[in-house]
Design an enzyme around this catalytic site. Structure first.
Site, PDB file in Angstrom:
ATOM      1  N   SER A 157       9.460 -61.287 -79.132  1.00  0.00           N
ATOM      2  CA  SER A 157      10.881 -61.091 -78.875  1.00  0.00           C
ATOM      3  C   SER A 157      11.660 -62.292 -79.394  1.00  0.00           C
ATOM      4  O   SER A 157      11.153 -63.421 -79.384  1.00  0.00           O
ATOM      5  CB  SER A 157      11.144 -60.929 -77.375  1.00  0.00           C
ATOM      6  OG  SER A 157      12.534 -60.950 -77.096  1.00  0.00           O
ATOM      7  N   TYR A 170      10.871 -64.360 -69.330  1.00  0.00           N
ATOM      8  CA  TYR A 170      10.382 -63.361 -70.277  1.00  0.00           C
ATOM      9  C   TYR A 170      10.306 -63.989 -71.667  1.00  0.00           C
ATOM     10  O   TYR A 170       9.316 -63.815 -72.394  1.00  0.00           O
ATOM     11  CB  TYR A 170      11.306 -62.159 -70.270  1.00  0.00           C
ATOM     12  CG  TYR A 170      11.011 -61.135 -71.345  1.00  0.00           C
ATOM     13  CD1 TYR A 170       9.959 -60.242 -71.216  1.00  0.00           C
ATOM     14  CD2 TYR A 170      11.814 -61.045 -72.484  1.00  0.00           C
ATOM     15  CE1 TYR A 170       9.688 -59.296 -72.199  1.00  0.00           C
ATOM     16  CE2 TYR A 170      11.571 -60.107 -73.463  1.00  0.00           C
ATOM     17  CZ  TYR A 170      10.499 -59.234 -73.318  1.00  0.00           C
ATOM     18  OH  TYR A 170      10.241 -58.304 -74.301  1.00  0.00           O
TER      19      TYR A 170
END
Length: 266
Positions: A157, A170
Protein backbone atom coordinates in the site's frame (compact mmCIF):
# COMPACT_ATOMS: atom_id res chain seq x y z
CA UNK A 1 -17.79 -9.36 -13.20
CA UNK A 2 -20.06 -11.83 -14.89
CA UNK A 3 -18.99 -14.87 -16.86
CA UNK A 4 -19.92 -13.00 -20.04
CA UNK A 5 -17.71 -10.07 -19.06
CA UNK A 6 -14.87 -12.45 -18.30
CA UNK A 7 -15.26 -14.07 -21.71
CA UNK A 8 -15.28 -10.68 -23.44
CA UNK A 9 -12.12 -9.70 -21.58
CA UNK A 10 -10.43 -12.89 -22.74
CA UNK A 11 -11.01 -11.88 -26.35
CA UNK A 12 -8.91 -8.75 -25.81
CA UNK A 13 -6.06 -10.23 -23.77
CA UNK A 14 -3.15 -12.50 -24.45
CA UNK A 15 -2.98 -15.89 -22.81
CA UNK A 16 0.15 -15.37 -20.74
CA UNK A 17 -0.91 -17.88 -18.07
CA UNK A 18 -2.20 -20.76 -20.14
CA UNK A 19 -1.48 -24.07 -18.39
CA UNK A 20 -0.53 -22.32 -15.15
CA UNK A 21 -2.09 -22.41 -11.70
CA UNK A 22 -2.44 -19.24 -9.63
CA UNK A 23 -3.37 -18.91 -5.96
CA UNK A 24 -4.93 -15.64 -4.84
CA UNK A 25 -5.64 -15.09 -1.14
CA UNK A 26 -8.47 -12.86 0.04
CA UNK A 27 -10.21 -13.24 -3.30
CA UNK A 28 -13.95 -13.32 -2.62
CA UNK A 29 -14.34 -9.65 -3.59
CA UNK A 30 -12.52 -6.41 -4.33
CA UNK A 31 -8.90 -6.41 -5.41
CA UNK A 32 -8.40 -10.13 -4.84
CA UNK A 33 -11.37 -11.10 -6.98
CA UNK A 34 -10.31 -8.66 -9.67
CA UNK A 35 -6.85 -10.23 -9.78
CA UNK A 36 -8.27 -13.74 -9.98
CA UNK A 37 -10.56 -12.72 -12.84
CA UNK A 38 -7.70 -11.14 -14.78
CA UNK A 39 -5.37 -14.13 -14.38
CA UNK A 40 -8.14 -16.54 -15.38
CA UNK A 41 -9.00 -14.38 -18.38
CA UNK A 42 -5.38 -14.81 -19.45
CA UNK A 43 -5.57 -18.58 -19.22
CA UNK A 44 -4.74 -19.51 -15.63
CA UNK A 45 -6.61 -21.95 -13.46
CA UNK A 46 -7.21 -19.94 -10.29
CA UNK A 47 -7.53 -20.99 -6.67
CA UNK A 48 -9.27 -18.45 -4.45
CA UNK A 49 -9.21 -18.29 -0.67
CA UNK A 50 -11.34 -16.20 1.68
CA UNK A 51 -12.67 -16.36 5.21
CA UNK A 52 -16.42 -16.62 4.47
CA UNK A 53 -17.55 -19.76 2.59
CA UNK A 54 -20.73 -18.20 1.19
CA UNK A 55 -19.02 -15.15 -0.27
CA UNK A 56 -16.27 -17.33 -1.69
CA UNK A 57 -18.76 -19.66 -3.35
CA UNK A 58 -20.49 -16.68 -4.95
CA UNK A 59 -17.15 -15.46 -6.28
CA UNK A 60 -16.18 -18.82 -7.74
CA UNK A 61 -19.59 -19.10 -9.43
CA UNK A 62 -18.68 -16.08 -11.57
CA UNK A 63 -15.93 -17.99 -13.37
CA UNK A 64 -16.32 -20.33 -16.34
CA UNK A 65 -16.86 -23.90 -15.13
CA UNK A 66 -13.67 -25.73 -14.23
CA UNK A 67 -11.43 -22.65 -14.18
CA UNK A 68 -11.69 -21.68 -10.50
CA UNK A 69 -11.60 -23.41 -7.13
CA UNK A 70 -12.46 -21.86 -3.77
CA UNK A 71 -11.07 -22.97 -0.42
CA UNK A 72 -12.48 -21.15 2.61
CA UNK A 73 -10.54 -20.47 5.79
CA UNK A 74 -8.67 -17.87 7.83
CA UNK A 75 -5.49 -16.70 6.18
CA UNK A 76 -3.52 -16.71 9.43
CA UNK A 77 -4.53 -20.30 10.24
CA UNK A 78 -1.67 -22.74 9.54
CA UNK A 79 -4.14 -25.61 9.08
CA UNK A 80 -5.99 -23.66 6.40
CA UNK A 81 -2.79 -22.82 4.56
CA UNK A 82 -1.70 -26.46 4.61
CA UNK A 83 -5.12 -27.52 3.28
CA UNK A 84 -4.85 -25.03 0.43
CA UNK A 85 -1.42 -26.18 -0.68
CA UNK A 86 -2.27 -29.86 -0.33
CA UNK A 87 -5.47 -29.41 -2.33
CA UNK A 88 -3.63 -27.59 -5.12
CA UNK A 89 -1.04 -30.37 -5.17
CA UNK A 90 -3.68 -33.11 -5.35
CA UNK A 91 -5.87 -31.46 -7.99
CA UNK A 92 -3.34 -29.71 -10.20
CA UNK A 93 0.13 -30.94 -9.25
CA UNK A 94 1.72 -27.52 -9.59
CA UNK A 95 1.69 -23.86 -8.54
CA UNK A 96 3.04 -21.08 -10.72
CA UNK A 97 1.77 -17.80 -9.27
CA UNK A 98 1.08 -16.80 -5.66
CA UNK A 99 -0.72 -13.52 -4.98
CA UNK A 100 -0.83 -12.62 -1.28
CA UNK A 101 -3.69 -10.17 -1.07
CA UNK A 102 -5.12 -10.69 2.41
CA UNK A 103 -4.85 -7.62 4.60
CA UNK A 104 -6.78 -6.25 7.56
CA UNK A 105 -7.15 -2.90 9.25
CA UNK A 106 -9.58 -3.20 12.17
CA UNK A 107 -8.71 0.17 13.71
CA UNK A 108 -8.88 3.79 12.61
CA UNK A 109 -7.46 6.71 14.54
CA UNK A 110 -4.27 8.13 16.05
CA UNK A 111 -1.31 5.78 16.22
CA UNK A 112 -0.57 6.83 19.79
CA UNK A 113 -3.94 5.44 20.94
CA UNK A 114 -3.95 2.15 19.05
CA UNK A 115 -4.92 -0.97 20.97
CA UNK A 116 -1.81 -3.12 21.05
CA UNK A 117 -3.74 -6.36 20.65
CA UNK A 118 -5.21 -4.96 17.43
CA UNK A 119 -1.73 -3.94 16.32
CA UNK A 120 -0.44 -7.47 16.90
CA UNK A 121 -3.33 -8.89 14.87
CA UNK A 122 -2.54 -6.53 11.98
CA UNK A 123 1.09 -7.64 11.96
CA UNK A 124 0.13 -11.30 12.26
CA UNK A 125 -2.20 -11.22 9.25
CA UNK A 126 -0.58 -8.62 7.01
CA UNK A 127 3.12 -9.39 7.55
CA UNK A 128 3.57 -12.84 9.06
CA UNK A 129 0.65 -14.14 7.00
CA UNK A 130 2.31 -12.94 3.80
CA UNK A 131 5.57 -14.62 4.77
CA UNK A 132 3.79 -17.82 5.77
CA UNK A 133 2.04 -18.16 2.40
CA UNK A 134 5.36 -17.78 0.60
CA UNK A 135 7.04 -20.27 2.91
CA UNK A 136 4.26 -22.77 2.28
CA UNK A 137 4.51 -22.46 -1.49
CA UNK A 138 8.29 -22.77 -1.53
CA UNK A 139 8.59 -25.64 0.93
CA UNK A 140 5.74 -27.83 -0.33
CA UNK A 141 7.38 -30.85 -1.89
CA UNK A 142 4.83 -31.48 -4.64
CA UNK A 143 3.93 -28.02 -5.92
CA UNK A 144 7.18 -27.53 -7.88
CA UNK A 145 6.98 -23.80 -7.24
CA UNK A 146 10.73 -23.32 -7.59
CA UNK A 147 10.98 -25.62 -10.61
CA UNK A 148 8.15 -23.71 -12.31
CA UNK A 149 10.02 -20.42 -11.88
CA UNK A 150 7.32 -19.35 -9.44
CA UNK A 151 6.22 -15.77 -9.11
CA UNK A 152 5.03 -14.04 -5.95
CA UNK A 153 3.13 -10.76 -6.04
CA UNK A 154 2.07 -9.24 -2.73
CA UNK A 155 -0.35 -6.37 -2.22
CA UNK A 156 1.29 -3.59 -0.23
CA UNK A 157 0.00 0.00 0.00
CA UNK A 158 1.11 3.58 -0.52
CA UNK A 159 0.26 3.93 3.18
CA UNK A 160 3.54 2.09 3.69
CA UNK A 161 5.47 4.72 1.75
CA UNK A 162 4.55 7.80 3.78
CA UNK A 163 2.58 8.57 6.94
CA UNK A 164 -1.17 8.23 6.48
CA UNK A 165 -3.08 9.65 9.48
CA UNK A 166 -5.87 7.42 10.69
CA UNK A 167 -4.44 4.24 9.17
CA UNK A 168 -0.87 4.64 10.40
CA UNK A 169 -0.35 1.17 11.82
CA UNK A 170 -1.83 -0.41 8.71
CA UNK A 171 0.79 1.60 6.83
CA UNK A 172 3.51 0.31 9.11
CA UNK A 173 2.45 -3.26 8.34
CA UNK A 174 2.47 -2.54 4.61
CA UNK A 175 5.91 -0.96 4.83
CA UNK A 176 7.00 -4.27 6.31
CA UNK A 177 5.35 -6.13 3.41
CA UNK A 178 7.30 -4.01 0.95
CA UNK A 179 10.58 -4.72 2.70
CA UNK A 180 9.65 -8.38 3.01
CA UNK A 181 9.12 -8.42 -0.75
CA UNK A 182 12.60 -7.09 -1.46
CA UNK A 183 14.24 -9.40 1.06
CA UNK A 184 12.48 -12.52 -0.26
CA UNK A 185 13.38 -11.57 -3.83
CA UNK A 186 17.07 -11.49 -2.94
CA UNK A 187 16.89 -14.79 -1.05
CA UNK A 188 14.76 -16.71 -3.56
CA UNK A 189 16.34 -15.59 -6.81
CA UNK A 190 17.10 -16.62 -9.47
CA UNK A 191 14.41 -19.31 -9.41
CA UNK A 192 11.54 -17.32 -7.91
CA UNK A 193 10.65 -13.70 -8.60
CA UNK A 194 9.03 -11.64 -5.82
CA UNK A 195 7.37 -8.26 -6.38
CA UNK A 196 4.56 -6.20 -4.89
CA UNK A 197 1.96 -3.65 -5.93
CA UNK A 198 1.27 -0.68 -3.65
CA UNK A 199 -2.15 0.84 -4.41
CA UNK A 200 -3.56 4.14 -3.21
CA UNK A 201 -7.32 4.32 -2.63
CA UNK A 202 -9.14 1.67 -4.63
CA UNK A 203 -12.93 1.61 -4.74
CA UNK A 204 -13.63 -1.48 -2.64
CA UNK A 205 -15.57 -2.20 0.54
CA UNK A 206 -12.25 -2.37 2.39
CA UNK A 207 -11.43 1.26 1.58
CA UNK A 208 -14.92 2.74 1.86
CA UNK A 209 -14.08 4.80 4.96
CA UNK A 210 -11.42 6.65 2.97
CA UNK A 211 -13.75 8.06 0.31
CA UNK A 212 -17.43 7.36 1.05
CA UNK A 213 -19.53 10.48 0.67
CA UNK A 214 -16.63 12.55 -0.66
CA UNK A 215 -15.30 10.60 -3.64
CA UNK A 216 -15.02 13.64 -5.92
CA UNK A 217 -13.09 15.56 -3.26
CA UNK A 218 -10.66 12.68 -2.70
CA UNK A 219 -10.24 11.97 -6.41
CA UNK A 220 -9.44 15.64 -7.11
CA UNK A 221 -5.97 15.16 -5.60
CA UNK A 222 -5.18 12.35 -8.07
CA UNK A 223 -3.51 13.53 -11.31
CA UNK A 224 -5.50 10.90 -13.26
CA UNK A 225 -8.71 12.40 -11.85
CA UNK A 226 -10.22 9.28 -10.32
CA UNK A 227 -9.78 6.64 -7.66
CA UNK A 228 -8.47 3.19 -8.49
CA UNK A 229 -10.48 0.11 -9.38
CA UNK A 230 -9.74 -3.58 -8.75
CA UNK A 231 -9.11 -3.91 -12.49
CA UNK A 232 -6.33 -1.31 -12.27
CA UNK A 233 -4.50 -3.35 -9.66
CA UNK A 234 -5.22 -6.62 -11.45
CA UNK A 235 -3.47 -5.36 -14.56
CA UNK A 236 -0.36 -4.45 -12.59
CA UNK A 237 -0.31 -7.82 -10.83
CA UNK A 238 -0.78 -9.71 -14.10
CA UNK A 239 2.18 -7.88 -15.61
CA UNK A 240 4.49 -8.64 -12.69
CA UNK A 241 3.40 -12.29 -12.62
CA UNK A 242 3.86 -12.75 -16.38
CA UNK A 243 6.86 -13.56 -18.54
CA UNK A 244 6.81 -9.92 -19.67
CA UNK A 245 8.40 -9.12 -16.30
CA UNK A 246 11.01 -11.89 -16.32
CA UNK A 247 13.80 -9.40 -15.55
CA UNK A 248 11.90 -7.66 -12.78
CA UNK A 249 12.14 -8.71 -9.14
CA UNK A 250 12.43 -7.05 -5.71
CA UNK A 251 10.22 -4.18 -6.91
CA UNK A 252 7.23 -2.47 -5.31
CA UNK A 253 5.13 -0.99 -8.11
CA UNK A 254 3.24 2.06 -6.91
CA UNK A 255 -0.22 2.10 -8.48
CA UNK A 256 -1.67 5.34 -7.16
CA UNK A 257 -2.89 7.49 -10.03
CA UNK A 258 0.03 9.83 -9.29
CA UNK A 259 -1.29 11.00 -5.94
CA UNK A 260 1.91 10.46 -3.95
CA UNK A 261 4.04 12.37 -6.47
CA UNK A 262 1.44 15.15 -6.38
CA UNK A 263 1.91 15.46 -2.62
CA UNK A 264 -1.10 13.47 -1.46
CA UNK A 265 -1.38 10.43 0.79
CA UNK A 266 -3.33 7.19 0.97
Amino acid sequence: MSEQTTTDTTNHLGQRFTGQVALITGASRGIGLGIAQRLQAEGATVVLTARKPEALAEAVAQFPEGTALGIAGKSDDPTHRAEVFDTISEKFGRLDVLVTNVGINPVYGPLIDIDLDAARKILDVNVLGTLAWVQGAVHHENLQFKENKGRVVSISSVAGERPSPGISFYGISKAAVSHLTRSLAVELGPDIRVNAVAPAVVKTNFATALYEGREEEVAASYPVGRLGTPEDIAGAVAYLASSDADWITAQVLTADGGVITAGGSA
